[in-house]
Design a protein around this motif. Structure first.
Motif, PDB file in Angstrom:
ATOM      1  N   ALA A  86       0.815  -1.219   0.000  1.00  0.00           N
ATOM      2  CA  ALA A  86       0.000   0.000   0.000  1.00  0.00           C
ATOM      3  C   ALA A  86       0.849   1.269   0.000  1.00  0.00           C
ATOM      4  O   ALA A  86       0.386   2.328  -0.442  1.00  0.00           O
ATOM      5  CB  ALA A  86      -0.930  -0.002   1.211  1.00  0.00           C
ATOM      6  N   LEU A  87       2.091   1.180   0.491  1.00  0.00           N
ATOM      7  CA  LEU A  87       2.947   2.366   0.590  1.00  0.00           C
ATOM      8  C   LEU A  87       4.136   2.300  -0.354  1.00  0.00           C
ATOM      9  O   LEU A  87       5.127   3.005  -0.161  1.00  0.00           O
ATOM     10  CB  LEU A  87       3.430   2.537   2.032  1.00  0.00           C
ATOM     11  CG  LEU A  87       2.325   2.656   3.089  1.00  0.00           C
ATOM     12  CD1 LEU A  87       2.923   2.763   4.480  1.00  0.00           C
ATOM     13  CD2 LEU A  87       1.414   3.853   2.801  1.00  0.00           C
ATOM     14  N   ARG A  88       4.059   1.461  -1.377  1.00  0.00           N
ATOM     15  CA  ARG A  88       5.205   1.265  -2.278  1.00  0.00           C
ATOM     16  C   ARG A  88       5.608   2.542  -3.016  1.00  0.00           C
ATOM     17  O   ARG A  88       6.763   2.699  -3.413  1.00  0.00           O
ATOM     18  CB  ARG A  88       4.896   0.165  -3.291  1.00  0.00           C
ATOM     19  CG  ARG A  88       3.773   0.489  -4.268  1.00  0.00           C
ATOM     20  CD  ARG A  88       3.472  -0.691  -5.159  1.00  0.00           C
ATOM     21  NE  ARG A  88       2.425  -0.436  -6.130  1.00  0.00           N
ATOM     22  CZ  ARG A  88       1.126  -0.533  -5.885  1.00  0.00           C
ATOM     23  NH1 ARG A  88       0.719  -0.871  -4.661  1.00  0.00           N
ATOM     24  NH2 ARG A  88       0.229  -0.290  -6.830  1.00  0.00           N
ATOM     25  N   ASP A  89       4.669   3.460  -3.222  1.00  0.00           N
ATOM     26  CA  ASP A  89       4.973   4.706  -3.930  1.00  0.00           C
ATOM     27  C   ASP A  89       5.327   5.841  -2.993  1.00  0.00           C
ATOM     28  O   ASP A  89       5.416   7.001  -3.409  1.00  0.00           O
ATOM     29  CB  ASP A  89       3.774   5.119  -4.801  1.00  0.00           C
ATOM     30  CG  ASP A  89       3.500   4.119  -5.911  1.00  0.00           C
ATOM     31  OD1 ASP A  89       4.472   3.542  -6.431  1.00  0.00           O
ATOM     32  OD2 ASP A  89       2.318   3.899  -6.237  1.00  0.00           O
ATOM     33  N   GLY A  90       5.574   5.516  -1.733  1.00  0.00           N
ATOM     34  CA  GLY A  90       5.887   6.543  -0.753  1.00  0.00           C
ATOM     35  C   GLY A  90       4.664   6.926   0.060  1.00  0.00           C
ATOM     36  O   GLY A  90       3.557   6.429  -0.159  1.00  0.00           O
ATOM     37  N   TYR A  91       4.864   7.832   1.001  1.00  0.00           N
ATOM     38  CA  TYR A  91       3.757   8.211   1.868  1.00  0.00           C
ATOM     39  C   TYR A  91       4.023   9.579   2.472  1.00  0.00           C
ATOM     40  O   TYR A  91       5.163  10.055   2.544  1.00  0.00           O
ATOM     41  CB  TYR A  91       3.552   7.178   2.980  1.00  0.00           C
ATOM     42  CG  TYR A  91       4.800   6.835   3.777  1.00  0.00           C
ATOM     43  CD1 TYR A  91       5.215   7.626   4.856  1.00  0.00           C
ATOM     44  CD2 TYR A  91       5.576   5.737   3.446  1.00  0.00           C
ATOM     45  CE1 TYR A  91       6.352   7.326   5.588  1.00  0.00           C
ATOM     46  CE2 TYR A  91       6.716   5.416   4.167  1.00  0.00           C
ATOM     47  CZ  TYR A  91       7.100   6.206   5.234  1.00  0.00           C
ATOM     48  OH  TYR A  91       8.240   5.898   5.941  1.00  0.00           O
ATOM     49  N   ASN A 120      -1.631   8.116   8.288  1.00  0.00           N
ATOM     50  CA  ASN A 120      -2.801   8.012   9.154  1.00  0.00           C
ATOM     51  C   ASN A 120      -3.847   7.058   8.584  1.00  0.00           C
ATOM     52  O   ASN A 120      -4.512   6.338   9.330  1.00  0.00           O
ATOM     53  CB  ASN A 120      -3.414   9.392   9.377  1.00  0.00           C
ATOM     54  CG  ASN A 120      -2.628  10.216  10.380  1.00  0.00           C
ATOM     55  OD1 ASN A 120      -2.005   9.676  11.284  1.00  0.00           O
ATOM     56  ND2 ASN A 120      -2.647  11.526  10.209  1.00  0.00           N
ATOM     57  N   SER A 121      -3.978   7.039   7.262  1.00  0.00           N
ATOM     58  CA  SER A 121      -4.943   6.142   6.637  1.00  0.00           C
ATOM     59  C   SER A 121      -4.525   4.686   6.784  1.00  0.00           C
ATOM     60  O   SER A 121      -5.299   3.855   7.282  1.00  0.00           O
ATOM     61  CB  SER A 121      -5.101   6.493   5.153  1.00  0.00           C
ATOM     62  OG  SER A 121      -5.929   5.548   4.501  1.00  0.00           O
ATOM     63  N   VAL A 122      -3.299   4.363   6.372  1.00  0.00           N
ATOM     64  CA  VAL A 122      -2.856   2.966   6.340  1.00  0.00           C
ATOM     65  C   VAL A 122      -2.554   2.444   7.744  1.00  0.00           C
ATOM     66  O   VAL A 122      -3.049   1.376   8.139  1.00  0.00           O
ATOM     67  CB  VAL A 122      -1.630   2.818   5.429  1.00  0.00           C
ATOM     68  CG1 VAL A 122      -1.052   1.401   5.519  1.00  0.00           C
ATOM     69  CG2 VAL A 122      -2.009   3.130   3.984  1.00  0.00           C
ATOM     70  N   SER A 147      12.095   8.705   8.050  1.00  0.00           N
ATOM     71  CA  SER A 147      10.999   8.217   8.884  1.00  0.00           C
ATOM     72  C   SER A 147      11.094   6.709   9.030  1.00  0.00           C
ATOM     73  O   SER A 147      11.751   6.026   8.238  1.00  0.00           O
ATOM     74  CB  SER A 147       9.648   8.588   8.269  1.00  0.00           C
ATOM     75  OG  SER A 147       9.500   7.981   6.985  1.00  0.00           O
ATOM     76  N   ASN A 148      10.422   6.208  10.050  1.00  0.00           N
ATOM     77  CA  ASN A 148      10.351   4.766  10.263  1.00  0.00           C
ATOM     78  C   ASN A 148       9.094   4.469  11.075  1.00  0.00           C
ATOM     79  O   ASN A 148       8.524   5.359  11.714  1.00  0.00           O
ATOM     80  CB  ASN A 148      11.601   4.253  10.990  1.00  0.00           C
ATOM     81  CG  ASN A 148      11.897   2.807  10.658  1.00  0.00           C
ATOM     82  OD1 ASN A 148      11.037   2.080  10.147  1.00  0.00           O
ATOM     83  ND2 ASN A 148      13.105   2.364  10.959  1.00  0.00           N
ATOM     84  N   PHE A 149       8.681   3.208  11.041  1.00  0.00           N
ATOM     85  CA  PHE A 149       7.478   2.790  11.756  1.00  0.00           C
ATOM     86  C   PHE A 149       7.866   2.059  13.040  1.00  0.00           C
ATOM     87  O   PHE A 149       8.855   1.319  13.076  1.00  0.00           O
ATOM     88  CB  PHE A 149       6.620   1.870  10.896  1.00  0.00           C
ATOM     89  CG  PHE A 149       6.112   2.498   9.623  1.00  0.00           C
ATOM     90  CD1 PHE A 149       6.132   3.866   9.442  1.00  0.00           C
ATOM     91  CD2 PHE A 149       5.600   1.707   8.606  1.00  0.00           C
ATOM     92  CE1 PHE A 149       5.665   4.446   8.272  1.00  0.00           C
ATOM     93  CE2 PHE A 149       5.130   2.256   7.437  1.00  0.00           C
ATOM     94  CZ  PHE A 149       5.165   3.634   7.271  1.00  0.00           C
TER      95      PHE A 149
END
Length: 259
Positions: free
Chosen positions: A147-152, A158-160, A188-190
């Motif tokens: 879902a985030l392959r194209d960046g974010y 917040n959506s994903v 950034s990182n999760f």
């Protein structure tokens, strides 16, 4: 301490004599001695009886990989609510006779049969697009692969991460390097936000599952179960971070805050 090591040397009488085979063994031992592994003078070579070598069967790594894949798929399937009855139709479609037998098994047996018959991608799509009779909240997150392959940006985070956090009952957040008039940006990182505000490393393949390309074989089909996501604690906690949007974005530095 004395160590006894039995070494079997196989040789072909037509090409290699016993003397040449033993000479090769001496050479190997001498090389090991020079590397400092042991004292060569303490080794004696005793010639034993001839015997036929036992057949060597190499480990079937592909079979092990297929079993691991089936188990990971089945684990996710059960987490999101699939039962053997939910998969009956798919198995019957794959092959009526074999499917009838396989339907007598559990979810793992059915998944393994489907992977062998249809391929991993088709089974993954079945687990994503199919809806079990009693879906669990995590089923809603199945579609978020890549879902985030194209960046974010902060909105996409917040959506994903909001969907994942709600479905998995595990709070996943993004920590950015900075916040300024342009918003959250920079490296950034999760992370997992644990009780009390401590941030933990995010594990379980969640990052590559969300950010990998869909056709990349290194992109997991599904992440590990949510209880495998929390990793070791980091030095960070929400109290040490400079900015928070009230949802899933934090920043280490707030350039808009007066010094």
């Amino acid at each position: 301490m004395t160590t006894h090591l039995a070494v079997t040397v196989y040789y072909d009488n037509e090409r290699t004599t016993q003397e040449l085979a033993i000479a090769d063994l001496h050479r190997a031992l001498d090389e090991a001695q020079h590397a400092g592994h042991f004292n060569r003078r303490l080794i004696d070579i005793v010639i034993g009886d001839d015997h036929d070598p036992e057949p060597f069967t190499p480990q079937d790594d592909d079979a092990d990989d297929a079993t691991d894949l089936a188990e990971s798929f089945a684990q996710w399937a059960e987490l999101v609510g699939f039962t053997p009855e939910d998969l009956d139709e798919a198995v019957h479609d794959a092959a009526s006779r074999s499917g009838s037998d396989t339907n007598n098994g559990d979810v793992t047996a059915q998944i393994q049969y489907l992977i062998e018959s249809c391929g991993a991608e088709a089974v993954r799509d079945e687990l994503i697009d199919g809806v079990p009779d009693n879906p669990r909240p995590l089923h809603a997150a199945s579609r978020l692969r890549s879902a985030l392959r194209d960046g974010y940006d902060d909105s996409r985070v917040n959506s994903v991460l909001g969907q994942i956090s709600m479905a998995a009952n595990v709070r996943v957040v993004c920590v950015w390097d900075k916040y300024d008039r342009l918003g959250f940006h920079g490296d950034s990182n999760f992370y997992i936000e644990a009780t009390g505000g401590r941030l933990l490393e995010l594990q379980g393949g969640v990052w590559p599952w969300l950010n990998g390309e869909p056709d990349d074989p290194d992109t997991p089909h599904f992440p590990a179960p949510p209880d495998k996501w929390p990793g070791p604690p980091t030095p960070m906690s929400i109290s040490t971070l400079a900015r928070h949007d009230g949802l899933h974005n934090y920043a280490a530095h707030d350039l808009e805050r007066p010094a």
